[in-house]
Design a protein around this motif. Structure first.
Motif, PDB file in Angstrom:
ATOM      1  N   GLY A  55       0.808  -1.223   0.000  1.00 47.60           N
ATOM      2  CA  GLY A  55       0.000   0.000   0.000  1.00 47.60           C
ATOM      3  C   GLY A  55       0.834   1.263   0.000  1.00 47.60           C
ATOM      4  N   LYS A  56       1.907   1.271   0.777  1.00 49.41           N
ATOM      5  CA  LYS A  56       2.749   2.456   0.884  1.00 49.41           C
ATOM      6  C   LYS A  56       3.498   2.736  -0.420  1.00 49.41           C
ATOM      7  N   SER A  57       3.914   1.668  -1.122  1.00 51.31           N
ATOM      8  CA  SER A  57       4.643   1.865  -2.375  1.00 51.31           C
ATOM      9  C   SER A  57       3.768   2.545  -3.418  1.00 51.31           C
ATOM     10  N   HIS A  58       2.470   2.303  -3.354  1.00 49.33           N
ATOM     11  CA  HIS A  58       1.538   2.960  -4.274  1.00 49.33           C
ATOM     12  C   HIS A  58       1.584   4.476  -4.074  1.00 49.33           C
ATOM     13  N   LEU A  59       1.662   4.896  -2.803  1.00 48.64           N
ATOM     14  CA  LEU A  59       1.756   6.330  -2.505  1.00 48.64           C
ATOM     15  C   LEU A  59       3.071   6.911  -3.011  1.00 48.64           C
ATOM     16  N   VAL A  60       4.169   6.162  -2.837  1.00 44.33           N
ATOM     17  CA  VAL A  60       5.484   6.644  -3.305  1.00 44.33           C
ATOM     18  C   VAL A  60       5.467   6.858  -4.810  1.00 44.33           C
ATOM     19  N   LYS A  61       4.885   5.915  -5.528  1.00 44.46           N
ATOM     20  CA  LYS A  61       4.819   6.028  -6.987  1.00 44.46           C
ATOM     21  C   LYS A  61       3.903   7.179  -7.406  1.00 44.46           C
ATOM     22  N   GLU A  62       2.835   7.419  -6.644  1.00 45.53           N
ATOM     23  CA  GLU A  62       1.940   8.540  -6.962  1.00 45.53           C
ATOM     24  C   GLU A  62       2.610   9.877  -6.689  1.00 45.53           C
ATOM     25  N   ILE A  63       3.395   9.942  -5.616  1.00 45.67           N
ATOM     26  CA  ILE A  63       4.188  11.148  -5.341  1.00 45.67           C
ATOM     27  C   ILE A  63       5.106  11.436  -6.521  1.00 45.67           C
ATOM     28  N   ASP A  64       5.749  10.396  -7.021  1.00 45.84           N
ATOM     29  CA  ASP A  64       6.664  10.547  -8.157  1.00 45.84           C
ATOM     30  C   ASP A  64       5.918  10.980  -9.411  1.00 45.84           C
ATOM     31  N   ALA A  65       4.769  10.377  -9.661  1.00 46.39           N
ATOM     32  CA  ALA A  65       3.993  10.698 -10.862  1.00 46.39           C
ATOM     33  C   ALA A  65       3.562  12.159 -10.892  1.00 46.39           C
ATOM     34  N   LEU A  66       3.409  12.758  -9.700  1.00 45.64           N
ATOM     35  CA  LEU A  66       2.987  14.158  -9.601  1.00 45.64           C
ATOM     36  C   LEU A  66       4.165  15.125  -9.471  1.00 45.64           C
ATOM     37  N   GLY A  67       5.398  14.579  -9.501  1.00 43.22           N
ATOM     38  CA  GLY A  67       6.568  15.467  -9.493  1.00 43.22           C
ATOM     39  C   GLY A  67       7.267  15.595  -8.164  1.00 43.22           C
ATOM     40  N   GLY A  68       6.940  14.730  -7.178  1.00 43.80           N
ATOM     41  CA  GLY A  68       7.609  14.768  -5.887  1.00 43.80           C
ATOM     42  C   GLY A  68       8.975  14.098  -5.927  1.00 43.80           C
ATOM     43  N   ILE A  69       9.661  14.053  -4.760  1.00 50.54           N
ATOM     44  CA  ILE A  69      11.057  13.614  -4.742  1.00 50.54           C
ATOM     45  C   ILE A  69      11.314  12.289  -4.023  1.00 50.54           C
ATOM     46  N   MET A  70      10.372  11.781  -3.235  1.00 56.45           N
ATOM     47  CA  MET A  70      10.656  10.610  -2.397  1.00 56.45           C
ATOM     48  C   MET A  70      11.146   9.412  -3.202  1.00 56.45           C
ATOM     49  N   ALA A  71      10.490   9.110  -4.306  1.00 54.75           N
ATOM     50  CA  ALA A  71      10.866   7.945  -5.117  1.00 54.75           C
ATOM     51  C   ALA A  71      12.284   8.086  -5.658  1.00 54.75           C
ATOM     52  N   ARG A  72      12.632   9.250  -6.150  1.00 56.44           N
ATOM     53  CA  ARG A  72      13.950   9.469  -6.746  1.00 56.44           C
ATOM     54  C   ARG A  72      15.054   9.333  -5.700  1.00 56.44           C
ATOM     55  N   ILE A  73      14.783   9.803  -4.486  1.00 61.99           N
ATOM     56  CA  ILE A  73      15.784   9.713  -3.418  1.00 61.99           C
ATOM     57  C   ILE A  73      15.919   8.280  -2.922  1.00 61.99           C
ATOM     58  N   ALA A  74      14.792   7.575  -2.809  1.00 63.05           N
ATOM     59  CA  ALA A  74      14.834   6.169  -2.386  1.00 63.05           C
ATOM     60  C   ALA A  74      15.631   5.330  -3.382  1.00 63.05           C
ATOM     61  N   ASP A  75      15.416   5.563  -4.671  1.00 66.62           N
ATOM     62  CA  ASP A  75      16.160   4.824  -5.704  1.00 66.62           C
ATOM     63  C   ASP A  75      17.669   5.034  -5.565  1.00 66.62           C
ATOM     64  N   ARG A  76      18.055   6.274  -5.312  1.00 67.82           N
ATOM     65  CA  ARG A  76      19.480   6.607  -5.231  1.00 67.82           C
ATOM     66  C   ARG A  76      20.146   6.032  -3.974  1.00 67.82           C
ATOM     67  N   SER A  77      19.368   5.852  -2.914  1.00 68.37           N
ATOM     68  CA  SER A  77      19.952   5.403  -1.644  1.00 68.37           C
ATOM     69  C   SER A  77      19.604   3.950  -1.325  1.00 68.37           C
ATOM     70  N   CYS A  78      19.048   3.217  -2.297  1.00 71.27           N
ATOM     71  CA  CYS A  78      18.608   1.834  -2.089  1.00 71.27           C
ATOM     72  C   CYS A  78      19.792   0.891  -1.842  1.00 71.27           C
ATOM     73  N   ILE A  79      19.679   0.077  -0.775  1.00 72.76           N
ATOM     74  CA  ILE A  79      20.702  -0.938  -0.505  1.00 72.76           C
ATOM     75  C   ILE A  79      20.099  -2.351  -0.471  1.00 72.76           C
ATOM     76  N   GLN A  80      18.787  -2.432  -0.622  1.00 71.63           N
ATOM     77  CA  GLN A  80      18.141  -3.726  -0.824  1.00 71.63           C
ATOM     78  C   GLN A  80      16.776  -3.506  -1.447  1.00 71.63           C
ATOM     79  N   PHE A  81      16.440  -4.341  -2.436  1.00 66.20           N
ATOM     80  CA  PHE A  81      15.162  -4.222  -3.139  1.00 66.20           C
ATOM     81  C   PHE A  81      14.371  -5.509  -2.977  1.00 66.20           C
ATOM     82  N   ARG A  82      13.083  -5.364  -2.610  1.00 65.58           N
ATOM     83  CA  ARG A  82      12.193  -6.516  -2.524  1.00 65.58           C
ATOM     84  C   ARG A  82      10.879  -6.180  -3.235  1.00 65.58           C
ATOM     85  N   TYR A  83      10.382  -7.164  -4.004  1.00 63.49           N
ATOM     86  CA  TYR A  83       9.087  -7.024  -4.679  1.00 63.49           C
ATOM     87  C   TYR A  83       8.118  -7.946  -3.957  1.00 63.49           C
TER      88      TYR A  83
END
Length: 626
Positions: A55-83
């Motif tokens: 549920g939270k990832s949906h909000l992160v992607k929506e923030i990004d779609a509207l021009g926010g920064i959280m997704a871009r910063i998370a991508d740059r600082s990612c040290i583990q990815f889980r789907y």
């Protein structure tokens, strides 16, 4: 000497809500001031070192779609990815990233301090400046006055915040930080409804003292996706594993025998904590039949010795925290670097807000984040984004905007808060949306980027990528529908042998994709089929559209009735006591909340189907003029 005192938008607080609000306001060419108690703490991950989740990832992607920064910063600082939820449908699949605390904060600072029109100053805000029931600025604890057309309060857990460690209580919204006592006291002079909520954090451990050989290793998924739709190029951080351990019967006995010494159960704290992220004390009391509880040992960075033990948030004293940790497999000799604690703080009832997050009592004043009763970085950031958009629109004398709940999880969040309110820290889940087959994380840009462009929050670079993707999706779908499969052909033989698919003559690839046992990656087995582009996102989207087409059509029929009510607008100023047939209770509720539509009215607690029918009849008779 301070020279700048006049601004278009002032943002109070440098957490996730405040940073998103500041960035989006400045992006809309508003002269924006961000005020925070400690500039060095901007971008701090106060709790767990992760972004996203169910549920939270949906909000992160929506923030990004509207021009926010959280997704871009998370991508740059990612040290583990889980789907997550890969064994379920695309609608409930979610992305979760462990992030490096140091790099996350570093990139937040980089984005903020390089932003044109954004000014950042270190002051504690103690009061608002009002004129004719409109906010015109803020007053700091040192007596400085800053003026603006709108103000956004993103105070997190700092309003009258108190920290609990065992039976000890200290003032603070976070360990080693001050509490905003004066601002909380002054806000309570207004008609706002308010209450107290609680959150907590676990102790932090030294990785050098943990026996990882005893524990289950959880590696990062090999196929990594991004939160951001921009597909930017940058140097990725190395991925490192998490580890899993469990509480046991000895842990349970220690907690049960000392439960009265916990701040939560000694009567010291009476406020409500997050139901879906309970303390270890809560888990033992609420789930007495469980023999063990899972603990994720999450590294806080690639160059850090700090480990975040997700799952044992606590307010026990230091001595009891040690006993609990030493009882757990792999942690027998662990060293505690920081002890866990609970935080109790003031929040203000979000039912006193418009859906733009503007106060119904003070014009130009916006609230975002935990001040509205939510919990979590993602929930706070998405509210900050919306408040930043609307404070900017207000400052430029333009009508506000908010997403409907059938368009986004942000819309679900705002509708739930502003209509129903909350008596506990609100957390987003996919189950909260009745339209979740359509509201997927993979199509957040398709749903919202065009709106962001019209609002002035989407850059030319993002818009170009969006347009390319839409065109590629259309071409891929046309291609899938055009390519036909025939009986007794080579493709027919391949499909029978490899996938057990029996063809109907002339079936298209688009139709084949609807089958649950066939994925788009399998098309490379076909003889002459090829994709129209190298756009992997567009190719995947064409598959999802095919698989969900029938389900969404069915869901949309059910939602047509709901959306019909959403489109029936109710007047902002109307005395419902004039309506014959409504009970006194319903009249009182409607006059209190002033719902903007029949749909919103139907979701307010206490409003019956009979009351909705009466409202519809009076609208039809034009007694209620919309």
């Amino acid at each position: 000497m301070i020279k700048l005192i006049n601004f278009d938008v002032i943002v109070v607080g440098g957490g996730h809500a405040g940073t998103e609000a500041s960035i989006i306001s400045a992006k809309k060419d508003m002269k924006t001031l961000l005020l925070t108690q400690n500039i060095n703490k901007i971008g701090e991950l106060s709790c767990n070192p992760s972004i996203g989740g169910i549920g939270k990832s949906h909000l992160v992607k929506e923030i990004d779609a509207l021009g926010g920064i959280m997704a871009r910063i998370a991508d740059r600082s990612c040290i583990q990815f889980r789907y997550l939820n890969t064994n379920k449908g695309f609608a409930v699949r979610s992305t979760r990233m462990q992030v490096d605390r140091y790099f996350y904060k570093k990139y937040v600072h980089k984005f903020l301090f390089n932003r044109k029109n954004l000014f950042i100053m270190e002051y504690e805000v103690s009061n608002l400046i009002l004129k004719n029931n409109k906010v015109t600025g803020v007053i700091t604890s040192s007596g400085n006055r800053f003026y603006s057309k709108s103000v956004i309060l993103t105070t997190g857990t700092f309003l009258n915040g108190k920290i609990y460690l065992g039976k000890k209580c200290s003032i603070g919204g976070r360990v080693n930080d001050f509490s905003s006592i004066d601002l909380s006291s002054n806000l309570k002079k207004f008609p706002f409804r308010f209450g107290r909520l609680k959150t907590g954090t676990p102790p932090r451990l030294d990785s050098r003292t943990i026996n990882f050989n005893k524990l289950e290793k959880q590696k990062s998924h090999k196929i990594r996706s991004n939160f951001s739709f921009l597909n930017e190029k940058y140097k990725r951080l190395p991925h490192i594993p998490c580890y899993i351990t469990y509480t046991n019967e000895l842990t349970f006995d220690i907690i049960k025998n000392n439960i009265k010494k916990s701040a939560m159960y000694s009567g010291v704290i009476n406020s409500v904590g997050p139901r879906y992220c309970p303390s270890i004390e809560d888990k033992i009391i609420r789930f007495p039949d469980r023999k063990k509880h899972q603990i994720f040992l999450e590294p806080e960075g690639i160059n850090s010795f700090y480990i975040y033990p997700n799952g044992i948030s606590t307010s026990f004293s230091k001595s009891i925290q040690k006993k609990i940790l030493y009882s757990i497999k792999g942690l027998e000799n662990s060293k505690i670097l920081n002890f866990g604690y609970a935080v109790e703080y003031d929040f203000f009832d979000p039912r006193d807000l418009k859906k733009t997050l503007e106060s119904i009592y003070i014009e130009g004043l916006f609230f975002a984040g935990q001040i509205n009763g939510t919990t979590g970085y993602e929930e706070a950031a998405s509210q900050g984004l919306l408040a930043g958009i609307n404070a900017s629109l207000y400052s430029s004398n333009t009508s506000g905007w908010f997403p409907k709940r059938n368009l986004s999880y942000l819309g679900v969040l705002i509708d739930d808060l502003c209509v129903k309110g909350t008596s506990e820290p609100y957390r987003m889940f996919t189950s909260r949306s009745e339209n979740r087959l359509f509201l997927r994380e993979d199509n957040a840009d398709i749903r919202l980027t065009k709106i962001g462009r019209s609002l002035g929050t989407v850059s030319n670079f993002r818009w170009k990528r969006y347009c390319e993707k839409i065109k590629n999706i259309e071409n891929e779908i046309k291609n899938l529908k055009k390519y036909k499969l025939f009986l007794n052909s080579l493709d027919d033989i391949i499909l029978r042998k490899k996938f057990g698919i029996v063809l109907k003559n002339g079936l298209s690839c688009y139709e084949i994709l609807k089958r649950p046992n066939f994925d788009i990656e399998n098309f490379h087995f076909l003889k002459n089929f090829s994709f129209m582009s190298n756009d992997l996102e567009a190719i995947k989207q064409s598959e999802i559209i095919s698989k969900y087409e029938g389900y969404i059509k069915r869901q949309n029929k059910e939602l047509e009735k709901v959306s019909f009510y959403e489109d029936i607008v109710l007047p902002e100023k109307f005395d419902y006591s004039k309506i014959i047939g409504l009970s006194k209770e319903v009249i009182s509720i409607l006059n209190k909340y002033k719902p903007c539509s029949i749909g919103q009215a139907s979701r307010i607690q206490g409003i019956t189907p009979a009351a909705i029918s009466i409202l519809l009849i009076n609208i039809k008779k034009k007694f209620i003029k919309c």
